[in-house]
Design a protein around this motif. Structure first.
Motif, PDB file in Angstrom:
ATOM      1  N   THR A  73      -4.938  51.475 -24.144  1.00 24.56           N
ATOM      2  CA  THR A  73      -6.125  50.643 -23.933  1.00 24.56           C
ATOM      3  C   THR A  73      -6.637  50.742 -22.501  1.00 24.56           C
ATOM      4  O   THR A  73      -5.942  51.227 -21.597  1.00 24.56           O
ATOM      5  CB  THR A  73      -5.805  49.167 -24.226  1.00 24.56           C
ATOM      6  OG1 THR A  73      -4.799  48.700 -23.295  1.00 24.56           O
ATOM      7  CG2 THR A  73      -5.288  48.990 -25.643  1.00 24.56           C
ATOM      8  N   ILE A  74      -7.872  50.276 -22.313  1.00 23.93           N
ATOM      9  CA  ILE A  74      -8.389  50.035 -20.971  1.00 23.93           C
ATOM     10  C   ILE A  74      -8.736  48.553 -20.887  1.00 23.93           C
ATOM     11  O   ILE A  74      -9.201  47.951 -21.843  1.00 23.93           O
ATOM     12  CB  ILE A  74      -9.626  50.903 -20.647  1.00 23.93           C
ATOM     13  CG1 ILE A  74     -10.728  50.742 -21.704  1.00 23.93           C
ATOM     14  CG2 ILE A  74      -9.240  52.353 -20.510  1.00 23.93           C
ATOM     15  CD1 ILE A  74     -12.011  51.480 -21.356  1.00 23.93           C
ATOM     16  N   ARG A  75      -8.471  47.984 -19.739  1.00 21.64           N
ATOM     17  CA  ARG A  75      -8.685  46.546 -19.551  1.00 21.64           C
ATOM     18  C   ARG A  75     -10.103  46.298 -19.048  1.00 21.64           C
ATOM     19  O   ARG A  75     -10.599  47.005 -18.165  1.00 21.64           O
ATOM     20  CB  ARG A  75      -7.662  45.984 -18.563  1.00 21.64           C
ATOM     21  CG  ARG A  75      -7.722  44.463 -18.407  1.00 21.64           C
ATOM     22  CD  ARG A  75      -6.598  43.951 -17.541  1.00 21.64           C
ATOM     23  NE  ARG A  75      -6.724  42.529 -17.296  1.00 21.64           N
ATOM     24  CZ  ARG A  75      -6.321  41.582 -18.119  1.00 21.64           C
ATOM     25  NH1 ARG A  75      -5.750  41.914 -19.260  1.00 21.64           N
ATOM     26  NH2 ARG A  75      -6.462  40.302 -17.822  1.00 21.64           N
ATOM     27  N   ASP A 186      -8.932  38.313 -25.201  1.00 20.47           N
ATOM     28  CA  ASP A 186      -7.938  37.322 -24.768  1.00 20.47           C
ATOM     29  C   ASP A 186      -8.620  36.236 -23.932  1.00 20.47           C
ATOM     30  O   ASP A 186      -9.021  36.483 -22.795  1.00 20.47           O
ATOM     31  CB  ASP A 186      -6.847  38.008 -23.945  1.00 20.47           C
ATOM     32  CG  ASP A 186      -5.701  37.064 -23.610  1.00 20.47           C
ATOM     33  OD1 ASP A 186      -5.764  35.880 -24.013  1.00 20.47           O
ATOM     34  OD2 ASP A 186      -4.736  37.506 -22.962  1.00 20.47           O
ATOM     35  N   ARG A 234      -9.115  44.193 -24.008  1.00 20.71           N
ATOM     36  CA  ARG A 234      -8.417  45.487 -23.993  1.00 20.71           C
ATOM     37  C   ARG A 234      -9.052  46.358 -25.074  1.00 20.71           C
ATOM     38  O   ARG A 234      -8.891  46.087 -26.260  1.00 20.71           O
ATOM     39  CB  ARG A 234      -6.923  45.315 -24.212  1.00 20.71           C
ATOM     40  CG  ARG A 234      -6.196  44.760 -22.992  1.00 20.71           C
ATOM     41  CD  ARG A 234      -4.704  44.748 -23.129  1.00 20.71           C
ATOM     42  NE  ARG A 234      -4.258  43.783 -24.122  1.00 20.71           N
ATOM     43  CZ  ARG A 234      -3.596  44.071 -25.218  1.00 20.71           C
ATOM     44  NH1 ARG A 234      -3.333  45.340 -25.515  1.00 20.71           N
ATOM     45  NH2 ARG A 234      -3.220  43.131 -26.052  1.00 20.71           N
ATOM     46  N   ASP A 279       2.936  50.764 -24.497  1.00 20.04           N
ATOM     47  CA  ASP A 279       1.655  50.190 -24.129  1.00 20.04           C
ATOM     48  C   ASP A 279       1.919  48.938 -23.326  1.00 20.04           C
ATOM     49  O   ASP A 279       3.033  48.738 -22.838  1.00 20.04           O
ATOM     50  CB  ASP A 279       0.772  49.947 -25.368  1.00 20.04           C
ATOM     51  CG  ASP A 279       1.381  48.963 -26.362  1.00 20.04           C
ATOM     52  OD1 ASP A 279       2.295  48.201 -25.970  1.00 20.04           O
ATOM     53  OD2 ASP A 279       0.950  48.937 -27.524  1.00 20.04           O
ATOM     54  N   SER A 280       0.926  48.093 -23.182  1.00 19.81           N
ATOM     55  CA  SER A 280       1.097  46.910 -22.327  1.00 19.81           C
ATOM     56  C   SER A 280       2.040  45.882 -22.934  1.00 19.81           C
ATOM     57  O   SER A 280       2.531  45.002 -22.228  1.00 19.81           O
ATOM     58  CB  SER A 280      -0.260  46.258 -22.058  1.00 19.81           C
ATOM     59  OG  SER A 280      -0.866  45.855 -23.274  1.00 19.81           O
TER      60      SER A 280
END
Length: 316
Positions: A73-75, A186, A234, A279-280
Motif C-alpha cells: 500500500t501507499i499511505r 482509517d 492506505r 505489509d504494515s
C-alpha cells in the motif's frame, strides 16, 4: 636370559597400568551432559509462564497463525465530507418572516418533516418548509422573527449514511492510482478501518500542493464518520496470499533472531521464524510456525521481558 625376561615382563605390566589409568581417568570427572539435556535446559530457561489473568493485565492478545492476504500500500492523508449527491439546501419559496422553527442542527428528519413556517411578505399568509429527504440537519440559518430571503438557504439537510473520503495523491503516485482500486480508510478513532473503493479521480490537480484528488464513497450507517475530520488512507497497490502469516507486532528479536512467542499450555516459548513478504500489519512466515499455532500477537514484549528476568535469576 631369565633377567631379560623379568625386565620385559615388568615393562609390559607398567605400560598396562598406564593404559588402564588413561581409560579410567575421564570417568572420574562425572558423566558429561548429553546434547539433549543441554537443549532441554536452555529451552526451560527460555519460557515464560503466563496465566489468563496475567495475560489480561498485560494486554497480551492471542491469535492463531494462518493464511492471510498481504497488501502492498501507499499511505495517504484525507478528509471526510458529506456526500454532496445527498445534500439539499432548503430555501424559502417567497421572502418573509420566520414565524416557527421546528428543527435544529443535528436533528434527524424524515422526508416531508416540518422544518419551519414563514409568513410571506407578498400574501401575508403562512407557508411551510418541509424536509426534501431523510437525513440530518447540518446547517440552520433561521431564527424566530428573522427575515428570510428566497436568495439564501435557511436549512441544509444531508443524508450521512454515506460520506466522501477525499484523499490527496502526491504527484509522483498519480500514475499508480485508478478508479476501482481498494482503499482502506482509517478514522484513527481506535476502531477497525473501513474498506472502500476509489470512485473518482479528479482530472485536474492542485497547484499549491502539486497533488491530485482521489475520492471514495464510504458507508456510514453507524454515524461513525463525521464530515470535517481528517482520516488516514492506505491505497492497495498489490495483494499477495500467504499460507501462514502473523501480526507484525508479534515479532521480537532475541540473540539476533526473529522470534514469535508460541503458547504451550500456560507457557510461552520463543520460536525462531524465517520471514517472507510483509505489509504494515502482517508478515509471512516461511519456516518456524504451523497453521493453528497460538501466539502472542500484541504486547509480546512483555513475554520477552519475563524471559529475560527468569534468565537473569537463573544465572545468579
Amino acid at each position: 636370559m631369565t633377567r631379560i625376561f623379568h625386565y620385559t615382563l615388568a615393562a609390559i605390566v607398567f605400560c598396562g597400568l598406564i593404559a588402564g589409568a588413561y581409560v579410567v581417568l575421564p570417568t572420574s570427572f562425572g558423566k558429561a551432559p548429553s546434547k539433549t539435556e543441554e537443549e532441554h535446559d536452555e529451552h526451560g530457561e527460555q519460557a515464560a509462564v503466563m496465566s489468563e489473568a496475567k495475560l489480561t493485565a498485560a494486554g497480551i492478545e492471542l491469535e492463531k497463525a494462518g493464511p492471510a492476504t498481504l497488501k502492498q500500500t501507499i499511505r495517504l492523508n484525507g478528509m471526510l465530507q458529506a456526500n454532496q449527491e445527498f445534500v439539499v439546501q432548503v430555501t424559502p419559496r417567497f421572502p418573509g418572516i420566520v414565524r416557527e422553527v421546528h428543527k435544529h442542527v443535528g436533528d434527524n428528519v424524515q422526508k416531508n418533516d416540518l422544518l419551519a413556517k414563514i409568513e410571506s411578505n407578498q400574501s401575508l399568509t403562512t407557508y411551510e418548509l418541509r424536509a426534501p429527504l431523510a437525513g440530518t440537519v447540518i446547517e440552520r440559518h433561521a431564527t424566530l422573527g428573522e427575515y428570510a430571503s428566497e436568495q439564501k438557504p435557511i436549512f441544509v439537510v444531508a443524508d450521512l449514511s454515506t460520506v466522501w473520503a477525499d484523499f490527496s495523491i502526491p504527484r509522483r503516485e498519480l500514475r499508480r492510482v485508478k478508479v476501482g482500486d481498494t482503499i482502506i480508510v482509517d478514522p484513527e478513532d481506535g476502531n477497525e478501518p473501513v474498506t472502500s473503493k476509489v470512485t473518482y479521480l479528479s482530472p485536474v490537480g492542485t497547484s499549491d500542493t502539486q497533488s491530485g484528488l482521489a475520492r471514495a464513497v464510504v458507508s456510514n450507517t453507524d454515524s461513525r464518520l463525521r464530515p470535517g475530520l481528517f482520516v488516514a488512507g492506505r491505497l492497495v497497490l498489490e495483494q499477495t496470499p500467504a499460507a501462514i502469516a502473523i501480526r507484525v507486532g508479534a515479532l521480537q528479536s532475541m540473540e539476533g533472531r526473529n522470534v514469535v512467542f508460541v503458547r504451550n499450555g500456560e507457557k510461552f516459548e520463543p520460536r525462531e521464524v524465517e520471514l517472507g513478504q510483509r505489509d504494515s500489519e502482517r508478515a509471512e512466515v516461511l519456516f518456524g510456525l504451523e497453521e493453528g499455532d497460538v501466539y502472542a500477537a500484541k504486547n509480546s514484549f512483555v513475554i520477552k521481558a519475563e524471559i529475560a528476568k527468569a534468565s537473569a535469576a537463573h544465572e545468579h
